[in-house]
Design a protein around this motif. Structure first.
Motif, PDB file in Angstrom:
ATOM      1  N   GLU A   1      32.774  29.171  29.076  1.00 27.18           N
ATOM      2  CA  GLU A   1      32.099  29.508  30.342  1.00 27.18           C
ATOM      3  C   GLU A   1      33.045  29.336  31.527  1.00 27.18           C
ATOM      4  N   THR A   2      33.719  28.178  31.556  1.00 31.83           N
ATOM      5  CA  THR A   2      34.641  27.905  32.660  1.00 31.83           C
ATOM      6  C   THR A   2      35.805  28.887  32.635  1.00 31.83           C
ATOM      7  N   ALA A   3      36.330  29.151  31.446  1.00 27.32           N
ATOM      8  CA  ALA A   3      37.467  30.072  31.337  1.00 27.32           C
ATOM      9  C   ALA A   3      37.094  31.455  31.873  1.00 27.32           C
ATOM     10  N   ARG A   4      35.907  31.940  31.525  1.00 21.87           N
ATOM     11  CA  ARG A   4      35.493  33.285  31.986  1.00 21.87           C
ATOM     12  C   ARG A   4      35.438  33.350  33.513  1.00 21.87           C
ATOM     13  N   THR A   5      34.893  32.306  34.119  1.00 21.01           N
ATOM     14  CA  THR A   5      34.793  32.293  35.587  1.00 21.01           C
ATOM     15  C   THR A   5      36.192  32.309  36.213  1.00 21.01           C
ATOM     16  N   VAL A   6      37.086  31.505  35.635  1.00 22.57           N
ATOM     17  CA  VAL A   6      38.459  31.462  36.158  1.00 22.57           C
ATOM     18  C   VAL A   6      39.127  32.829  35.971  1.00 22.57           C
ATOM     19  N   GLU A   7      38.903  33.438  34.816  1.00 24.09           N
ATOM     20  CA  GLU A   7      39.540  34.742  34.543  1.00 24.09           C
ATOM     21  C   GLU A   7      39.083  35.810  35.546  1.00 24.09           C
ATOM     22  N   ASP A   8      37.763  35.835  35.835  1.00 20.26           N
ATOM     23  CA  ASP A   8      37.264  36.810  36.828  1.00 20.26           C
ATOM     24  C   ASP A   8      37.950  36.571  38.173  1.00 20.26           C
ATOM     25  N   HIS A   9      38.114  35.289  38.509  1.00 14.84           N
ATOM     26  CA  HIS A   9      38.723  34.955  39.799  1.00 14.84           C
ATOM     27  C   HIS A   9      40.206  35.346  39.824  1.00 14.84           C
ATOM     28  N   LEU A  10      40.897  35.121  38.725  1.00 14.49           N
ATOM     29  CA  LEU A  10      42.319  35.511  38.659  1.00 14.49           C
ATOM     30  C   LEU A  10      42.453  37.013  38.916  1.00 14.49           C
ATOM     31  N   ARG A  11      41.560  37.786  38.301  1.00 13.86           N
ATOM     32  CA  ARG A  11      41.628  39.250  38.492  1.00 13.86           C
ATOM     33  C   ARG A  11      41.332  39.607  39.944  1.00 13.86           C
ATOM     34  N   GLU A  12      40.327  38.933  40.537  1.00 16.03           N
ATOM     35  CA  GLU A  12      40.022  39.183  41.963  1.00 16.03           C
ATOM     36  C   GLU A  12      41.246  38.918  42.850  1.00 16.03           C
ATOM     37  N   GLN A  13      42.070  37.953  42.407  1.00 16.88           N
ATOM     38  CA  GLN A  13      43.251  37.597  43.200  1.00 16.88           C
ATOM     39  C   GLN A  13      44.437  38.514  42.907  1.00 16.88           C
ATOM     40  N   GLY A  14      44.211  39.515  42.057  1.00 21.58           N
ATOM     41  CA  GLY A  14      45.266  40.500  41.803  1.00 21.58           C
ATOM     42  C   GLY A  14      46.129  40.191  40.590  1.00 21.58           C
ATOM     43  N   VAL A  15      45.789  39.153  39.847  1.00 23.10           N
ATOM     44  CA  VAL A  15      46.572  38.842  38.645  1.00 23.10           C
ATOM     45  C   VAL A  15      46.163  39.819  37.539  1.00 23.10           C
ATOM     46  N   ASP A  16      47.154  40.401  36.882  1.00 20.54           N
ATOM     47  CA  ASP A  16      46.900  41.290  35.752  1.00 20.54           C
ATOM     48  C   ASP A  16      46.812  40.405  34.507  1.00 20.54           C
ATOM     49  N   LEU A  17      45.595  40.219  34.016  1.00 23.74           N
ATOM     50  CA  LEU A  17      45.370  39.273  32.926  1.00 23.74           C
ATOM     51  C   LEU A  17      45.233  40.034  31.616  1.00 23.74           C
ATOM     52  N   ARG A  18      46.136  39.797  30.699  1.00 26.98           N
ATOM     53  CA  ARG A  18      46.084  40.521  29.418  1.00 26.98           C
ATOM     54  C   ARG A  18      45.791  39.535  28.296  1.00 26.98           C
ATOM     55  N   LEU A  19      44.526  39.544  27.863  1.00 32.01           N
ATOM     56  CA  LEU A  19      44.109  38.651  26.786  1.00 32.01           C
ATOM     57  C   LEU A  19      44.373  39.323  25.441  1.00 32.01           C
ATOM     58  N   GLU A  20      44.388  38.517  24.392  1.00 35.82           N
ATOM     59  CA  GLU A  20      44.637  39.026  23.027  1.00 35.82           C
ATOM     60  C   GLU A  20      45.880  39.927  23.006  1.00 35.82           C
ATOM     61  N   THR A  21      46.890  39.496  23.713  1.00 31.79           N
ATOM     62  CA  THR A  21      48.129  40.270  23.827  1.00 31.79           C
ATOM     63  C   THR A  21      49.302  39.381  23.427  1.00 31.79           C
ATOM     64  N   THR A  22      50.010  39.787  22.393  1.00 30.92           N
ATOM     65  CA  THR A  22      51.095  38.958  21.879  1.00 30.92           C
ATOM     66  C   THR A  22      52.442  39.472  22.373  1.00 30.92           C
ATOM     67  N   VAL A  23      53.163  38.581  23.022  1.00 36.60           N
ATOM     68  CA  VAL A  23      54.488  38.923  23.526  1.00 36.60           C
ATOM     69  C   VAL A  23      55.491  38.850  22.370  1.00 36.60           C
ATOM     70  N   GLU A  24      56.397  39.826  22.317  1.00 32.74           N
ATOM     71  CA  GLU A  24      57.432  39.809  21.267  1.00 32.74           C
ATOM     72  C   GLU A  24      58.798  39.428  21.801  1.00 32.74           C
ATOM     73  N   GLY A  25      59.051  39.783  23.047  1.00 30.55           N
ATOM     74  CA  GLY A  25      60.371  39.472  23.587  1.00 30.55           C
ATOM     75  C   GLY A  25      60.563  40.047  24.975  1.00 30.55           C
ATOM     76  N   PHE A  26      61.807  39.943  25.436  1.00 32.28           N
ATOM     77  CA  PHE A  26      62.115  40.357  26.798  1.00 32.28           C
ATOM     78  C   PHE A  26      63.330  41.267  26.791  1.00 32.28           C
ATOM     79  N   THR A  27      63.211  42.396  27.454  1.00 32.48           N
ATOM     80  CA  THR A  27      64.378  43.278  27.598  1.00 32.48           C
ATOM     81  C   THR A  27      65.130  42.879  28.863  1.00 32.48           C
ATOM     82  N   GLY A  28      66.375  43.368  28.974  1.00 33.23           N
ATOM     83  CA  GLY A  28      67.166  42.953  30.126  1.00 33.23           C
ATOM     84  C   GLY A  28      68.025  44.053  30.675  1.00 33.23           C
ATOM     85  N   VAL A  29      68.662  43.729  31.771  1.00 26.21           N
ATOM     86  CA  VAL A  29      69.555  44.682  32.418  1.00 26.21           C
ATOM     87  C   VAL A  29      70.751  43.886  32.943  1.00 26.21           C
TER      88      VAL A  29
END
Ligand code: FAD
Length: 452
Positions: A192-220
């Motif tokens: 319950e608390t997590a959902r409320t925080v997540e809605d607020h993060l999105r309202e603040q402009g944070v792009d929240l990607r749940l169930e998303t697994t990071v594999e690595g980082f590209t570079g330049v």
């Protein structure tokens, strides 16, 4: 002559123990070996340094090395790493620059803390990819933000540090994406608390990607900073997500290697097993803080709660014990609180139904929305409280609270957990009331009434 009280680690647990031991027994020699250059620092303040709320990293230091040495008479040695413990000889081997030496101890405290988990992501070593565990890293992140002016940032992990850093980086005008591999953020805080925080993060402009697994980082390749991160690669996704800065915040693991090599017992959580006085399986060796277990006051089982008060309190108790006044380290309820932009979220006890059942409880819970002040008094906001109790015994098991104001009420529930109160006993607590502060029934009492 009694051999010195030797402490490994010069932060919350170690320095609390050193100060208390010296205060209670000024004649005892106390030596602290700290491998880094910072001691007694408030790691908890680091996100607010990056944000700009705290001006200077030095402001986060509670006690300078000079104060420790000159005013508290603690033999504090920075730049000294303990590399092994010999329990038979009661010595530690210490490495400093290119030399090593042995130091005998009468009692030893392991206050070695925890370290950030660093998954083997491709490109983890690129410039601009950071963890945030110590003061040097906080300084490096802040410098990177200042010198490279990143436009985008990725935070890997939706725990409390990730969320604090999302706020800190947004403050600098950076577009932040949080990647969380699980279906929700803030795991220990309940759904319950997590959902409320997540809605607020999105309202603040944070792009929240749940169930998303990071594999690595590209570079330049950049002229100034070499091979610098420029994007995050996602499992099953062709399009990397742009990121000029990455914070990896996927949790911590206790620093137990010294203990393990010395043959000390580790507990079921993987941290160092201790008794109620913080003693390890060797009577003359103690462990406290993020490297050690503490007893959970709800389950009575060993737990690993890497938080500041647990470390400070256990260190202080061990300092008193070593100085001749046996003192229990106290249990943990896992009480925690986090600021997420304009929201606060707090938790205590056992919220996860599965974990409650494993501990022999039959959990039931209620989630209510209640105002923080009476309807006629200006400034009221809503709090959402989830309260969990055991169905049969009515014993309170845990709670989480989220809202714009007043979430520190979690401390009332934490107190109830330490006292093993039932829902009815919680309901009957005599809590303070006046309209500027609270409704006549404090929100925690209302939650207990609804659950009871
Ligand atoms: P540490 O602080 O990790 O200190 C251990 C010390 O031991 C380190 O200085 C290390 O260099 C030294 N050391 C390790 N091995 C050796 C060795 N072999 N020889 C010599 N020295 C050694 N907690 C909260 O309760 N609330 C918060 O809001 C909060 N926010 C946080 C935010 C961040 C970004 C971080 C990183 C942590 C936060 N914490 C918070 C957690 C809190 O900071 C820790 O629980 C606390 O610092 C633990 O103290 P400690 O002394 O056990 O370990």
């Amino acid at each position: 002559m009694t051999a010195p009280f030797v402490i490994i680690g010069g932060d919350a647990a170690g320095m609390s123990a050193a100060s208390k031991a010296k205060r209670d027994d000024p004649s005892r020699d106390v030596i602290v070996f700290e491998k880094g250059s910072w001691v007694s620092y408030a790691a908890c303040g680091m996100p607010y340094y990056v944000k700009g709320t705290v001006d200077d990293l030095d402001d986060l230091v509670a006690m300078t090395p000079e104060t420790a040495r000159e005013e508290r008479d603690i033999d504090l040695r920075t730049g000294h790493e303990v590399v092994s413990v010999d329990r038979d000889k009661q010595t530690v081997t210490v490495s400093r620059d290119d030399e090593t030496f042995e130091q005998t101890y009468g009692e030893l405290l392991l206050g070695t803390g925890a370290r950030a988990i660093v998954p083997p992501f491709d490109g983890i070593d690129r410039e601009g990819v950071f963890t945030l565990r110590d003061m040097d890293e906080a300084g490096e992140i802040s410098d990177f933000v200042e010198t490279t002016a990143p436009e985008t940032a990725a935070i890997v992990g939706g725990g409390y540090i990730g969320i604090e850093m999302a706020e800190a980086l947004t403050e600098h005008g950076i577009d932040v994406t949080i990647f969380e591999m699980l279906p929700r953020t803030l795991q220990p805080f309940g759904a319950e608390t997590a959902r409320t925080v997540e809605d607020h993060l999105r309202e603040q402009g944070v792009d929240l990607r749940l169930e998303t697994t990071v594999e690595g980082f590209t570079g330049v390749e950049t002229v100034d900073a070499g091979d610098t991160v420029d994007a995050v690669e996602i499992e099953g996704d062709d399009e990397p997500v742009p990121a000029d800065l990455v914070i990896v915040g996927v949790g911590v693991t206790p620093n137990v290697e010294l203990a393990e090599h010395a043959g000390l017992e580790l507990g079921p959580t993987g941290a160092i097993a201790t008794d109620e006085f913080g003693r390890t399986s060797d009577d003359s060796i103690y462990a406290a803080g993020d490297c050690a277990e503490a007893t959970n006051v709800v389950t009575g089982e060993p737990d690993h709660v890497p938080l500041a008060l647990t470390a400070n309190r256990a260190g202080r108790a061990i300092g008193a014990t070593v100085a001749g006044k046996p003192t229990r380290t106290g249990g943990t309820a896992g009480t925690a609180i986090v600021k997420a932009f304009d929201l606060g979220a707090a938790r205590t006890g056992i919220l996860d139904p599965e974990r409650a059942r494993e501990a022999g409880f039959d959990p039931e819970s209620v989630t209510i929305e209640v105002p923080t002040r009476p309807h006629y008094y200006p400034g009221a906001t809503d709090l959402s409280i989830t309260l969990v109790a055991d169905r049969e015994s009515e014993r309170v098991l845990g709670a989480s609270i989220v809202g714009r104001d007043g979430v520190k009420r979690i401390d009332t529930v934490a107190t109830a957990l330490h006292a093993s109160l039932t829902v009815t006993e919680l309901q009957n607590l005599d809590l303070a009331y006046a309209p500027p502060f609270s409704p006549v029934w404090d929100p925690v009492l209302t939650a207990a009434k609804v659950l009871g």
